[in-house]
Structures are given as structure tokens and as C-alpha cells.
Design a protein around this motif. Structure first.
Motif, short mmCIF file in Angstrom:
data_model
loop_
_atom_site.label_atom_id
_atom_site.label_comp_id
_atom_site.label_asym_id
_atom_site.label_seq_id
_atom_site.Cartn_x
_atom_site.Cartn_y
_atom_site.Cartn_z
N LEU A 196 0.83 -1.20 0.00
CA LEU A 196 0.00 0.00 0.00
C LEU A 196 0.87 1.25 0.00
O LEU A 196 0.64 2.19 -0.77
CB LEU A 196 -0.93 0.00 1.22
CG LEU A 196 -1.76 1.27 1.45
CD1 LEU A 196 -2.68 1.54 0.27
CD2 LEU A 196 -2.55 1.17 2.74
N SER A 238 -7.01 1.17 -1.37
CA SER A 238 -6.67 -0.23 -1.61
C SER A 238 -7.42 -0.82 -2.80
O SER A 238 -6.99 -1.83 -3.36
CB SER A 238 -6.96 -1.07 -0.36
OG SER A 238 -6.11 -0.69 0.71
N LEU A 281 -6.39 -4.65 3.39
CA LEU A 281 -4.96 -4.46 3.16
C LEU A 281 -4.40 -5.47 2.17
O LEU A 281 -3.48 -5.16 1.40
CB LEU A 281 -4.20 -4.55 4.49
CG LEU A 281 -4.15 -3.29 5.35
CD1 LEU A 281 -3.41 -3.56 6.64
CD2 LEU A 281 -3.51 -2.13 4.60
N ASN A 296 -4.06 -4.79 -1.79
CA ASN A 296 -2.90 -4.14 -2.40
C ASN A 296 -1.91 -5.16 -2.94
O ASN A 296 -1.41 -5.04 -4.06
CB ASN A 296 -2.21 -3.24 -1.36
CG ASN A 296 -3.11 -2.15 -0.85
OD1 ASN A 296 -3.33 -1.16 -1.51
ND2 ASN A 296 -3.67 -2.34 0.35
#
Length: 579
Positions: free
Chosen positions: A243, A492, A544, A547
Motif C-alpha cells: 500500500l 486499496s 490491506l 494491495n
């Protein structure tokens, strides 16, 4: 709010805006407007990069996140130093060598126009949405605590930012961010000192940390591997690193900040400064949230922190039910405070008592259940009356402390912190959106051979246009469960795909434009599909990981498509620092 607080707030904001306009009064070319004067030293670059990322959402939402969930959000930033090192080694030298305005110019030089345009559009979509969110966040506060209409508040905040961003472009953004970061860091430090000062006389910071630890709030590192766990060391070092690589390496709002540096060396130092200082800064903000949590263990905390929701409930048919819940909440709170003092007495006597600690946590869980019951009542009332009230109140925790417990004058200072952060991040976003629109879309594909004066005028026009669009989005957005998560979720959805294109550009030399273009589309489809499946609870996958998955998908499909269908007649483009 006292008149003195209004004076402090107004003076700080007007001085920042005035300073930005004054320092950039001689900006009269497209290059200086979009790239700045390129004279910034490393420390100013570092502060500008930090100020761009540290929006009002950071200072509203992060303490509330710590209040509800402890310190584990700190893991989100553990990948930042790794990302900064990788960018300094592999990415930044290329940008300086090619003398680009935007990150996406590089992609045309490496691939083709359609790949450049696609990634630029991805950026415009996700950053345009985020710009609305960064305006909306402080507007919630002002409308809630003062009673102003939310739409009018959005308009006032947005116009304040638009004025100096349209006026001075990149230079105005960079100049004002130094002052904004000074206000932000000073205000947060003062808030921490006041929190310490307002603890009971026989309770010190160490005692506060002990209590927070016994209640499970000092959970900084979690080594358990769980794809559905938003914050653990694995999602941080893998998903988080990707990210940050995407955000700082491919997001124009950041690229534009460090391309205004004096030279390559100063830029690298600025990014490394950000990588080193940002992690302890975020830990510090989370720790302020922990101190707010501890503070409310010794002072009566609201059953629900969103005061406007509470006022609506009290004046409804649900009022008696809420009042009974409030009565029970106060009773449990008194019992818990007694239990906390017992735990502290045992600690000071070096005789820790597990039973006392367990009793304290039982009472804490009762309080948590009562707060959830209050949210249920608010939700039922909202649905019955079609009001769309947001029940999550974590973003109101820190502002409740500010408004109710800070001395006169300092309330204005802390509100200036939040507004300064909103202005800095929103200004960076509008500036980057305008630059990408002009350089990557308008000038490249629509109006190619006009005068510099024309492109300067259009740069200001697009800054104004994106500001208006951000205000439009801020007007119609509904509050997410947590604002800081909302920004990262929006990012994201696109960052992994864009990062994958850049990874192919830098490291997979034989893949060409057609293959990577199709791979980017496939990667984005996969990311959006996984996000929807998670929201529908068909799979468990925290945002998360999108990404990493998006980046890996683009690299995989780029190689696959190139092998399956070699690009006949497509020129091979390979860039190097030596070329």
C-alpha cells in the motif's frame, strides 16, 4: 465555544492561507504552478509528505480507533520504512532522470499512451473520492459541536482550501504545509500534556499504561496469521508495504510533493525522514487515544459520544429506554472505577491480584455491551424514522475530550490542528488531481499545442473543478464505520493495480504495453470482485491484502498475456538511468 477559541482558530487558519498566497504571488508559469519552485530542502520535503498523508481524519479517527481497539493499528505503518527505502533505490531516480510532471508520464515512456491514461484515470477516481472524504471529516465535527448545517460547513471548509490552492498551486501547498505541521505537532503535544495533568493525583502515566494494558489496549504487535484480521504483523509487512509503495511511489499527491525538492539527494533524505518519523508520530497519536481511554476510566464517559444522536434519542419515544440504559451505564462505571483503584493499589503494593483484574475487565465488558445496546437503540430509531443516523461514534471520542475538558483558547488550537490537517491533505489532493488532469489527459490527448499561459489557466480551472467535485462528494457521503479506514479502503481498491503496472515497468522488461494494459484491467476486476465478496461475507479478506493481490495479479497476467500473445509490431521500450 468561547470567543477566544474562535479568535485562535480563525487567526491560525487565516495566517496559514494568507502566508500561502503571499509566498506564491509570483507563480506565473505552468511548470512553477504544477511542480513548484523546486527549492525545497529535505526537511521541508519530509514535512510536506507527512502533512499530505496526515489528514484531519488522522487526528479525528486514530485516537478513537485506539479507544475502541487499542494500539494494534500501529502495525499498519510498520511497512512504511521498508517502502521508503525501496522507493529511494528503485523509483525516485527514474522520475528525476526523466524530469516528469507526473508519475504516469513515465508509463507512456515505458509502455504506451493507453496504459498511461488508464493509470491516471484510476488515480483520478480514487483520489477524487478521498478528497471529498477529507473535507467531510472536519465538517462532521463543526456541524456536530456548533449545530451548523453539514452542507454549509462542507462548503466553508472546501472554499478555504480552494482559495490558496487555486492561487499558488504546488508551491502554495508546500509552503503552507510547513506551518500546518508545526500547528499539528504542537497541538497534539499539548493535548497529551493536558491528558496527563488531568489524571487523578495518585495516578501517573505508568499507572495509566498498566490499566490500559490489563484491559487489552496495549496490543501493538499481533503475530497471528489471519486473512480476516485487519491489523497484524503479516498484513502490515506484506499488504501495508505494498500500500505504501503504491501510495508514495505512484500516487500523484505524494509524487508531486517530493518532485519539488532541490535535487535527488534532498528528495531521498526527505522520504527517509518521513519513513523514520511517521511511525513514532502515528504511535504517539494512538497513544493519545489510549490516554483518552484511561482518562475516561476516571471521569464519566458518555454512553454514546455523538452528541447529536443522543439529543435526537432523548427527544424521541426511545428516550425513556435510553435513560434507563444511561442509569445502568453510570452504575457500572462507578463500580469499574472502584475496581480500577483496587488494581492500582495492589500494583503499588507489589501484590498484583488476578481476581481484581478479572473483575475490572468484567465491568469493562459490561460497559462495552451497554454502549452497543445504545447503538442498537439509535439504529432502531434511525430505521423507524428513515434518518440514516450513523451509530459508530469512535470518530467523536477525541473531539468530545477536546470540547469538554480543554481550557479556553486551547480548544481553538486543537480545532486548528484538525482543520490544518484537513487543509493540507485536501490541498495536496486537489493540486495533484489538477496536475494529472492537465498533463496526462487534457494536454496529452485533447489540446496539445497551446501556449503556456493557456495551460496555466486550465490548471487553475481544473483545480477549481476538482474542488467543486470534492465538495459534491462530501455532501452526499455517509459516515463509514471509521473514517481513517475508509480512506485506506478507497485507496486499496486501486493502489495494488497501479503498483503492479509500475512493478512490471521497472522489473519485467520484456512485457510491453498491450499486455500490461489488459493485465491492469484484469487485476482491477479481481480486486473489486474480492472486495464485493468480502462485503457480502462470502469470503473473509481484509482490505490491506487487496494491495498485494492487485499488484501480484497485474504482474502475473502481464507476463502471461505477453507470452500467450507476443506483441507483433509493438515497439520495445526499455528505460534505464544510464540512457
Amino acid at each position: 465555544m468561547h470567543l477566544l477559541d474562535w479568535i485562535v482558530l480563525g487567526a491560525i487558519l487565516l495566517l496559514i492561507v494568507g502566508y500561502g498566497i503571499y509566498k506564491t504571488r509570483n507563480i506565473n508559469t505552468t511548470e512553477s504552478y504544477l511542480k513548484g519552485t523546486q527549492t525545497m530542502p529535505w526537511w521541508a520535503i519530509g514535512l510536506s509528505v507527512m502533512a499530505t498523508q496526515a489528514s484531519a481524519i488522522t487526528f479525528l479517527s486514530t485516537p478513537g480507533q485506539a479507544y475502541d481497539d487499542g494500539m494494534r493499528f500501529a502495525q499498519f505503518y510498520f511497512g512504511l520504512p521498508i517502502a521508503m527505502i525501496l522507493l529511494c533505490v528503485f523509483v525516485i531516480p527514474f522520475y528525476y532522470k526523466l524530469n516528469v510532471y507526473t508519475a504516469y508520464e513515465f508509463l507512456e515512456k515505458r509502455f504506451d499512451l493507453k496504459t498511461r491514461t488508464l493509470t491516471a484515470v484510476f488515480f483520478l477516481v480514487q483520489r477524487g473520492l478521498s478528497a471529498g472524504l477529507t473535507i467531510f471529516a472536519p465538517a462532521i465535527i463543526l456541524s456536530s459541536i456548533i449545530g451548523w448545517d453539514l452542507n454549509i460547513t462542507n462548503l466553508l471548509i472546501g472554499l478555504l482550501v480552494i482559495v490558496y490552492t487555486v492561487s499558488g498551486g504546488t508551491a502554495a501547498v508546500s509552503q503552507t504545509q510547513k506551518q500546518q505541521m508545526f500547528v499539528i505537532l504542537t497541538g497534539m503535544f499539548i493535548a497529551f500534556l493536558i491528558l496527563v495533568q488531568k489524571l487523578p493525583e495518585n495516578v501517573n502515566v505508568g499507572d495509566a499504561v498498566d490499566i490500559a494494558g490489563y484491559m487489552g489496549k496495549m496490543n501493538i504487535v499481533d503475530f497471528e496469521f489471519d486473512l480476516d484480521n485487519k491489523y497484524n504483523i503479516w498484513s502490515a509487512l506484506l499488504g501495508g508495504t505494498f500500500l505504501f509503495l503504491a501510495y508514495f511511489g505512484t500516487d500523484q499527491s505524494q509524487v508531486q510533493r517530493y518532485l519539488s525538492g532541490k535535487n535527488l539527494a534532498e528528495t531521498k533524505l526527505g522520504l527517509l525522514f518521513n519513513g523514520i518519523f511517521k511511525v513514532p508520530m502515528q504511535v504517539g497519536i494512538l497513544f493519545i487515544g489510549i490516554m483518552v481511554f484511561t482518562f475516561f476510566q476516571f471521569h464519566k464517559a458518555p454512553l454514546h459520544f455523538n452528541r447529536s444522536n443522543v439529543e435526537s434519542i432523548k427527544n424521541s419515544e426511545y428516550g425513556p429506554q435510553y435513560a434507563e440504559l444511561q442509569k445502568e451505564y453510570s452504575k457500572v462505571g462507578d463500580e469499574k472505577r472502584a475496581a480500577i483503584y483496587e488494581v492500582l493499589a495492589n500494583e503499588k503494593a507489589n501484590q498484583p491480584n488476578e481476581k481484581a483484574i478479572e473483575n475490572m475487565n468484567v465491568l469493562e465488558n459490561k460497559e462495552r455491551d451497554l454502549r452497543e445496546n445504545a447503538k442498537t437503540i439509535i439504529s432502531e430509531y434511525s430505521e423507524k424514522n428513515d434518518l440514516n443516523l450513523e451509530t459508530n461514534d469512535s470518530d467523536y471520542v477525541f473531539i468530545t475530550f477536546i470540547m469538554n475538558y480543554l481550557p479556553t483558547g486551547l480548544i481553538g488550537l486543537l480545532l486548528a490542528v484538525i482543520f490544518s490537517a484537513a487543509m493540507s491533505s485536501t490541498a495536496s489532493e486537489l493540486n495533484a488531481l489538477s496536475t494529472t488532469t492537465v498533463i496526462d489527459i487534457y494536454k496529452r490527448s485533447f489540446v496539445k499545442n497551446q501556449s503556456d499561459k493557456h495551460y496555466l489557466r486550465m490548471s487553475k480551472f481544473f483545480t477549481l473543478l476538482w474542488g467543486a467535485m470534492a465538495l459534491f462528494f462530501a455532501t452526499f457521503i455517509s459516515l463509514f464505520a471509521n473514517l481513517i479506514e475508509a480512506v485506506n479502503v478507497i485507496g486499496s481498491l486501486f493502489y495494488g493495480t497501479v503498483l503492479g503496472v509500475f512493478v512490471v515497468a521497472f522489473f519485467v522488461k520484456f512485457v510491453r504495453g498491450n499486455a500490461v494494459f489488459l493485465a491492469a484491467i484484469a487485476g482491477e476486476i479481481i480486486v473489486v470482485t474480492l472486495f464485493i465478496l468480502d462485503k457480502k461475507e462470502i469470503i473473509d479478506l481484509t482490505y490491506l491484502w487487496l494491495n498485494l493481490i492487485g499488484c501480484a495479479a497485474v504482474v502475473f497476467f502481464g507476463i502471461l498475456f505477453q507470452i500467450i500473445r507476443p506483441s507483433k509490431g509493438e515497439p520495445e521500450k526499455e528505460l534505464s538511468l544510464e540512457s
